[in-house]
Design a protein around this motif. Structure first.
Motif, short mmCIF file in Angstrom:
data_model
loop_
_atom_site.label_atom_id
_atom_site.label_comp_id
_atom_site.label_asym_id
_atom_site.label_seq_id
_atom_site.Cartn_x
_atom_site.Cartn_y
_atom_site.Cartn_z
N GLN A 260 75.06 13.45 31.98
CA GLN A 260 76.31 13.23 31.24
C GLN A 260 77.25 12.31 32.01
OE1 GLN A 260 77.43 17.33 30.61
NE2 GLN A 260 76.54 17.36 28.55
N ASP A 261 77.32 12.47 33.34
CA ASP A 261 78.13 11.58 34.17
C ASP A 261 77.60 10.15 34.11
OD1 ASP A 261 79.68 13.75 34.90
OD2 ASP A 261 78.83 13.94 36.92
N ALA A 262 76.28 10.00 34.14
CA ALA A 262 75.67 8.67 34.05
C ALA A 262 75.98 8.05 32.69
CB ALA A 262 74.17 8.76 34.27
N LEU A 263 75.86 8.83 31.64
CA LEU A 263 76.11 8.34 30.29
C LEU A 263 77.55 7.85 30.15
CD1 LEU A 263 74.82 7.93 27.55
CD2 LEU A 263 75.45 10.26 26.96
N ALA A 264 78.48 8.55 30.75
CA ALA A 264 79.89 8.15 30.68
C ALA A 264 80.14 6.83 31.41
CB ALA A 264 80.77 9.24 31.28
N SER B 256 69.32 2.56 30.49
CA SER B 256 70.43 2.21 29.60
C SER B 256 71.04 3.49 29.03
CB SER B 256 69.91 1.35 28.45
OG SER B 256 69.03 2.10 27.64
N ALA B 257 72.11 3.33 28.25
CA ALA B 257 72.72 4.49 27.61
C ALA B 257 71.73 5.18 26.69
CB ALA B 257 73.97 4.06 26.84
N ASN B 258 70.93 4.40 25.97
CA ASN B 258 69.95 5.00 25.07
C ASN B 258 68.86 5.76 25.82
OD1 ASN B 258 71.21 4.24 22.73
ND2 ASN B 258 70.10 2.31 22.56
N SER B 259 68.39 5.20 26.92
CA SER B 259 67.36 5.91 27.68
C SER B 259 67.95 7.17 28.34
CB SER B 259 66.69 5.00 28.72
OG SER B 259 67.65 4.47 29.60
#
Length: 75
Positions: A41-45, A62-65
């Motif tokens: 979740q931190d990475a996605l943000a 990426s965000a999708n991966s």
């Protein structure tokens, strides 16, 4: 196996290890999943909407991966 995931999981370091200090203990399965989900979740943000790197989209995270991996962990 326990129904509340309180059985032993893996060693999951959340800080840098320093020689001579005590190493992390095994976390429970629930704690392990909580750490993995929080990291994802931190990475996605932190992802931007536009690509930062050049090249094929499948060649970097990426965000999708990240979303796909998060879904896989939740499954």
């Amino acid at each position: 196996y326990t129904s509340d995931a309180s059985h032993p999981g893996i060693v999951c370091n959340t800080h840098t290890l320093v020689a001579g200090e005590d190493y992390s203990e095994r976390k429970t399965v629930k704690e392990t999943y909580d750490i993995i989900i929080k990291d994802l979740q931190d990475a996605l943000a932190g992802f931007k909407s536009e690509a930062i790197l050049e090249g094929p989209v499948y060649s970097y995270f990426s965000a999708n991966s990240c979303k796909a991996l998060l879904a896989r962990v939740a499954f």
